[in-house]
Structures are given as C-alpha cells and as structure tokens.
Design an enzyme around this catalytic site. Sequence first.
Site, PDB file in Angstrom:
ATOM      1  N   THR A 139     -70.146   9.861  35.139  1.00 49.41           N
ATOM      2  CA  THR A 139     -68.982  10.514  34.593  1.00 49.41           C
ATOM      3  C   THR A 139     -68.324   9.634  33.560  1.00 49.41           C
ATOM      4  OG1 THR A 139     -67.087  11.790  35.365  1.00 49.41           O
ATOM      5  CG2 THR A 139     -67.221   9.546  36.116  1.00 49.41           C
ATOM      6  N   ALA A 176     -68.794  12.597  44.019  1.00 52.92           N
ATOM      7  CA  ALA A 176     -67.930  13.777  43.889  1.00 52.92           C
ATOM      8  C   ALA A 176     -67.261  14.124  45.211  1.00 52.92           C
ATOM      9  CB  ALA A 176     -68.755  14.966  43.384  1.00 52.92           C
TER      10      ALA A 176
END
Lengths: 268, 211
Positions: free
Chosen positions: A66, A114
């Site tokens: 990310t 996540a």
Amino acid sequence: MALEEIAGLKFSNGSDLFKGDRLLADDCLQASFNLQIPRFCDPVQFLKQYSEDGDSNVKIQFDHGTTTLAFKFQQGVIIAVDSRATAGQWIASQTVKKVIEINRFLLGTMAGGAADCSFWERLLAKQCRLYELRNKERISVAAASKLLANMVYGYKGMGLSMGTMICGWDKRGPGLYYVDSDGTRLANYTFSVGSGSTYAYGVLDSGYRWDLSVDEAVALGRRAIYHATHRDAYSGGVVNIYHMKETGWVKVSQDDVFDLHYKYLRKE
Amino acid sequence: MNGDADKLLAYNGGAVVAMAGKQCVALASDMRFGRDQFQTVSSQFPKLYCLGPRLYLGLTGLISDIQTVSETMQYHVNLYELNERRQVKPHVFTSMLSNHLYAKRFGPFYVESIVAGLQPKTYEPYLASLDILGGTTVSKNFSVTGTCKAQLYGMCEPLWKTDLDSMNLFEVLSQALLNAVDRDALSGWGATVCIIEPDRVTLRTLKARMD
C-alpha cells in the site's frame, strides 16, 4: 454486576473456555479484549511454516502492499491513500477503503495486513465511544493513538502487521500520530506508510510547506500517491483524499490513477 | 531448483500473449521492467523481438536472460540466412531455440518464450511456446506466458474464436492482455501489440493503466 447475579452467570478466568454453553457467553463479552489464542501451540511458529520461506507447500499470503500518507498544515490534516490490496503478486482488489472513519473527528489509515488494520481500528472506535460516554467529552488524538498502541503491544511478536496513522482535530488543534504493530507511536507533521512510502516521501517532502492552501495541499497529497502507485507494484487503484478540519473530516475526492497519469502527462 | 526458478522468473515481472487468426497472428507484451518485485525501473521495456519479416519472438522471465537469449537467437538467425540464403521457417526457428535452451539444461536461462509467425507461402499462422528448458508446445489458438499466466488463460479461453480477422484479433488480444495484467502486481505499465499479416506487420502501443 447486578444482572450477573440475577442471571446466575459466573465469569471464569477463561481457562475452561471450551467447556459448556454458559462459557460461550463469557467468550462474547470478553472476546474484544482477548483474542482466542490456541493454548496448544505458539502462533508465530505455527504461521511461519506457511509464510514465503516456510516448509509447507501451502502458502498463506495476507493482503499487503500500500501507500498512505498524511500531513498537518495550517488548515488541518490531509490524508491521501491508494486502494490496492495484493496477496503475493495477485491483485486481490483495486477498490479497498484504506481510510477508516473512527468518528467524526478521528480518522485512521490502513497499511500492512488489511484484516489487522480494520479489526484494531474498529476496536479503537468502540473504545473512543466508551471514553466519550464515560467522560462526557471527545477523546484527544494523543489519547486515542495511545489506546491503539497499547492494545497492539499486548500482541507484540505474534505476527500482527499494522502501520497506521491516527489523524484528528482536538483541543490542541490538528493531530497526527503514527502507530504500528511493533508498538511504535510517533508524533510529527508528515508521515507516509507502506511499500510505496519512499516514492511518496520524495514528492511530499519537496512540495510541503506549513502555509499551503487547501487546494495546494490536496493536489500535493494526490500527486505523491500517484507517483507511488506508478513506481510501486503493490500500490494502485484510486487515490482517496480526506481533509480533517476543525468541524470534522470531509472526503475531498476519489481519482483513478489511470486518469491522473494521462492528465499529468498532458500538463507537461 | 524448482523454487529458485519460480522466484527468478517473477523477479522482473512481465507478460506475453499470442493468438492465431485467419491468415494472421498477433503477439502482445506488457512494458514493465521491475526490480526485486516491488520497484518499477522502466515502463518502456517491450518484450517482443522481430527475427524475420513474419517471425516474432516474445520472451518473459529474467530480463537479463531475455536480452541474452534474444541476442543469441538473432545471431543464429543471421548465420542461418547467410548460409542458407533464405528466410528461416517458424518451426525451424522454434527447434533452434529449443536446442539452445536445452543446451543449458543444468543451468538454464530463466526465460519462457513464445514464437509467433506465418508459414512462408501458405501464410498459415504458427504459434509455439517453450518453457525454460526448451520444451515445446505448438498451439492452434493462443499461447500465454508470464507472471499472470493464470489470468491470461482466464481471459483468452472465453474471448478467442476461430478465424478472427486482423482487426478483431487485435481487439480480442488487447483486451485479454490489458485485463489480465490489471490483476497482476508485477506486469503492466503499458502494452505493445504486433499484428503479423501476409503483407504487413503493424506495431501498436496501447493506453494502459500505469499503476
């Protein structure tokens, strides 16, 4: 607690958690603070065999990769994130929401695992709400970030992967803290977290000033994330921008990196 | 050895796909040159090499070996054409490449190749794919290779039809490549498509996602 006595419940210390229906109730009530840790093995060792360098033929790959950034300036805090989730080299999603809305005055970003980020930040939201109810005032950014840091510190070394930025506006003005699963908690004006953070820092640091206007700040955040998505294989999708103001947060924009690329190309 | 091969084939990332049509064949590759999986060094690295008027070679895998193999095969083709005084046929070239790869059986080139061309005179499409040791498979419909092989198969199977003309073949191939690489972190950053017809070869670049 009175209800406990009337209902005839007894809260055990959790050692016989697997016996009897009555104790499942204990489980639900306590589950938020005590994650079920199997008593028969060490979770870190157990999971190691399924990691990239492990022995097993089956590989578990957690959603990773990310670029997120946040910076404080005179008009508040700008938060910019990408939206890609990868499991190894497989792109699992291009539409992940990496900004978690804790409450109207607190935002958290997601980088690393996540599941880890979304679970612990939702738990933080619950704790912040309880604080508000008990103290009749909103929790400060410093306190909220400390709550999160202390929560994950209890699981240090067990393989949690979380790198988050807690952003908010409280009595002291705009607040920005970096908290990660190693137990680090830092305060500063600019942060970027994730596999693409190095690329984002390059753009962010060259354009950052305290006295940016809102439009300039938003454009800077967007550009920094775009450049990270271009170079980092594990970042991409869309750029989501939030602005934390005195009156709470506002979602500014969502732009697909595909369009941004050709738009910036045309400008040059 | 097996584990190493997979890691090295995915080190730089990349994807190549080829499809056969009616009297034409098309070959496409992405443009990414990655380093150590995460970083993108360049988005101007097509993986298609022209070895004859109607013969193209597409290579994926370790870019260092892609460059070596393509240059060595160019040398072999040049020597062949000087000695034989005629163009090399696609199936002959495939055998040359296969032998060249097998010669390094115990220390292979980490490349997976696709040969795409038209047979001389009949202009029938010819498609072959080779693994790292030169094991050859000749296909009638399409060949795929790269870090997003599974995604490419998934796109090609439903989209490909027999006897597509060159325009439709271009569309089908482009969509197959673009959508497959968008589900792979290690390929993409642009695309080049080359369509080989009896009278011409057209090279096009596609507007692709650059993330």
